[in-house]
Design a protein around this motif. Sequence first.
Motif, PDB file in Angstrom:
ATOM      1  N   ARG A 129       0.862  -1.296  -0.027  1.00 30.66           N
ATOM      2  CA  ARG A 129       0.163  -0.103  -0.075  1.00 30.66           C
ATOM      3  C   ARG A 129       0.846   1.271   0.127  1.00 30.66           C
ATOM      4  O   ARG A 129       1.627   1.234   0.438  1.00 30.66           O
ATOM      5  CB  ARG A 129      -0.778   0.021   1.207  1.00 30.66           C
ATOM      6  CG  ARG A 129      -1.988  -1.020   1.208  1.00 30.66           C
ATOM      7  CD  ARG A 129      -2.749  -0.999   2.404  1.00 30.66           C
ATOM      8  NE  ARG A 129      -3.648  -2.110   2.859  1.00 30.66           N
ATOM      9  CZ  ARG A 129      -4.937  -2.012   2.527  1.00 30.66           C
ATOM     10  NH1 ARG A 129      -5.508  -0.729   2.115  1.00 30.66           N
ATOM     11  NH2 ARG A 129      -5.750  -2.942   2.877  1.00 30.66           N
ATOM     12  N   LYS A 130       0.337   2.419  -0.632  1.00 31.68           N
ATOM     13  CA  LYS A 130       0.950   3.445  -0.492  1.00 31.68           C
ATOM     14  C   LYS A 130      -0.146   4.804  -0.709  1.00 31.68           C
ATOM     15  O   LYS A 130      -0.594   4.705  -1.666  1.00 31.68           O
ATOM     16  CB  LYS A 130       1.895   3.797  -1.687  1.00 31.68           C
ATOM     17  CG  LYS A 130       2.715   5.087  -1.893  1.00 31.68           C
ATOM     18  CD  LYS A 130       3.509   5.385  -2.917  1.00 31.68           C
ATOM     19  CE  LYS A 130       4.107   6.437  -3.020  1.00 31.68           C
ATOM     20  NZ  LYS A 130       5.010   6.629  -4.337  1.00 31.68           N
ATOM     21  N   GLU A 131      -0.470   5.375   0.193  1.00 32.67           N
ATOM     22  CA  GLU A 131      -1.503   6.247   0.440  1.00 32.67           C
ATOM     23  C   GLU A 131      -2.819   5.665  -0.119  1.00 32.67           C
ATOM     24  O   GLU A 131      -3.424   4.703   0.455  1.00 32.67           O
ATOM     25  CB  GLU A 131      -1.136   7.512  -0.467  1.00 32.67           C
ATOM     26  CG  GLU A 131       0.198   8.070   0.085  1.00 32.67           C
ATOM     27  CD  GLU A 131       0.892   9.311  -0.578  1.00 32.67           C
ATOM     28  OE1 GLU A 131       1.676   9.779  -0.115  1.00 32.67           O
ATOM     29  OE2 GLU A 131       0.184   9.569  -1.821  1.00 32.67           O
ATOM     30  N   ARG A 132      -3.475   6.154  -1.171  1.00 35.01           N
ATOM     31  CA  ARG A 132      -4.570   5.763  -1.798  1.00 35.01           C
ATOM     32  C   ARG A 132      -4.401   4.355  -2.692  1.00 35.01           C
ATOM     33  O   ARG A 132      -5.398   3.789  -3.123  1.00 35.01           O
ATOM     34  CB  ARG A 132      -5.287   6.857  -2.400  1.00 35.01           C
ATOM     35  CG  ARG A 132      -5.966   8.041  -1.569  1.00 35.01           C
ATOM     36  CD  ARG A 132      -6.697   8.805  -2.082  1.00 35.01           C
ATOM     37  NE  ARG A 132      -6.000   9.686  -3.231  1.00 35.01           N
ATOM     38  CZ  ARG A 132      -6.262   9.420  -4.608  1.00 35.01           C
ATOM     39  NH1 ARG A 132      -7.175   8.716  -5.012  1.00 35.01           N
ATOM     40  NH2 ARG A 132      -5.514  10.206  -5.503  1.00 35.01           N
ATOM     41  N   LEU A 133      -3.277   3.947  -2.743  1.00 39.57           N
ATOM     42  CA  LEU A 133      -3.085   2.930  -3.822  1.00 39.57           C
ATOM     43  C   LEU A 133      -2.614   1.527  -3.024  1.00 39.57           C
ATOM     44  O   LEU A 133      -2.136   1.701  -2.029  1.00 39.57           O
ATOM     45  CB  LEU A 133      -1.575   3.303  -4.905  1.00 39.57           C
ATOM     46  CG  LEU A 133      -1.773   4.610  -5.387  1.00 39.57           C
ATOM     47  CD1 LEU A 133      -0.294   4.768  -6.014  1.00 39.57           C
ATOM     48  CD2 LEU A 133      -2.825   4.840  -6.206  1.00 39.57           C
ATOM     49  N   LYS A 134      -3.469   0.648  -3.685  1.00 41.06           N
ATOM     50  CA  LYS A 134      -2.920  -0.665  -2.958  1.00 41.06           C
ATOM     51  C   LYS A 134      -2.621  -1.702  -4.211  1.00 41.06           C
ATOM     52  O   LYS A 134      -3.432  -1.743  -5.251  1.00 41.06           O
ATOM     53  CB  LYS A 134      -3.932  -1.219  -2.182  1.00 41.06           C
ATOM     54  CG  LYS A 134      -3.937  -2.581  -1.692  1.00 41.06           C
ATOM     55  CD  LYS A 134      -4.975  -3.189  -0.683  1.00 41.06           C
ATOM     56  CE  LYS A 134      -6.000  -3.846  -1.463  1.00 41.06           C
ATOM     57  NZ  LYS A 134      -7.148  -4.458  -0.727  1.00 41.06           N
ATOM     58  N   VAL A 135      -1.926  -2.632  -4.116  1.00 43.31           N
ATOM     59  CA  VAL A 135      -1.184  -3.638  -5.196  1.00 43.31           C
ATOM     60  C   VAL A 135      -1.415  -4.946  -4.273  1.00 43.31           C
ATOM     61  O   VAL A 135      -0.826  -5.154  -3.396  1.00 43.31           O
ATOM     62  CB  VAL A 135       0.066  -3.296  -5.689  1.00 43.31           C
ATOM     63  CG1 VAL A 135       0.246  -4.461  -6.706  1.00 43.31           C
ATOM     64  CG2 VAL A 135       0.164  -2.235  -6.468  1.00 43.31           C
ATOM     65  N   THR A 136      -1.986  -5.759  -5.136  1.00 41.98           N
ATOM     66  CA  THR A 136      -2.007  -7.321  -4.783  1.00 41.98           C
ATOM     67  C   THR A 136      -1.075  -8.132  -5.844  1.00 41.98           C
ATOM     68  O   THR A 136      -1.251  -7.570  -7.054  1.00 41.98           O
ATOM     69  CB  THR A 136      -3.144  -7.792  -4.470  1.00 41.98           C
ATOM     70  OG1 THR A 136      -4.005  -7.843  -5.622  1.00 41.98           O
ATOM     71  CG2 THR A 136      -3.819  -7.053  -3.307  1.00 41.98           C
TER      72      THR A 136
END
Lengths: 112, 114
Positions: A58-65
Amino acid sequence: SQKIEQNSEALNIQEGKTATLTCNYTNYSPAYLQWYRQDPGRGPVFLLLIRENEKEKRKERLKVTFDTTLKQSLFHITASQPADSATYLCALDLGGYNKLIFGAGTRLAVHP
Amino acid sequence: DTAVSQTPKYLVTQMGNDKSIKCEQNLGHDTMYWYKQDSKKFLKIMFSYNNKELIINETVPNRFSPKSPDKAHLNLHINSLELGDSAVYFCASRGLAGVSYEQYFGPGTRLTVT
């Protein structure tokens, strides 16, 4: 054959909603997967990197799976804003000298 | 301060001509790349240099020749330009191998061959 595919050419969503972009690949074994943002007339800008042994970043409003079994990465932008409108590129990082294999990108349009 | 810069930004030329694109990075990175982005927006790697040594050389016509005079510069020379060479060419750089993975891209050079 080796392929990397991103969902649909364009994704239209309303401001405030969560945008979910998909990146699927076949016949690759990436060490990392990276996401970039590209605005018209500009070069790609790095957003996030996720390693093969990580499930989520996660980074601020971003999320990666990253699911190496499904060979898929999902990229989420929560509380989306019109300023998030851009093309988002996923890139498989095969390690070594970081040769990146890019997908064609998904164009995201966030409407007020 | 511009991290990765390219010149020129636009290049319009005729078939058969020879042209060069220049790239400079002031990030102190060891590795630099050339990518080509075609009309369908696919970004494909062409070449990579690490500390002035060619380390990635994809299947690219030998009309394309990269040159790295020092680790801050990577130039691309194209001989006998063809219509199919029209594209946007991006230069990128990356920091120390094994430590830094993200790539920093330049603004691109839009090449149009007529």
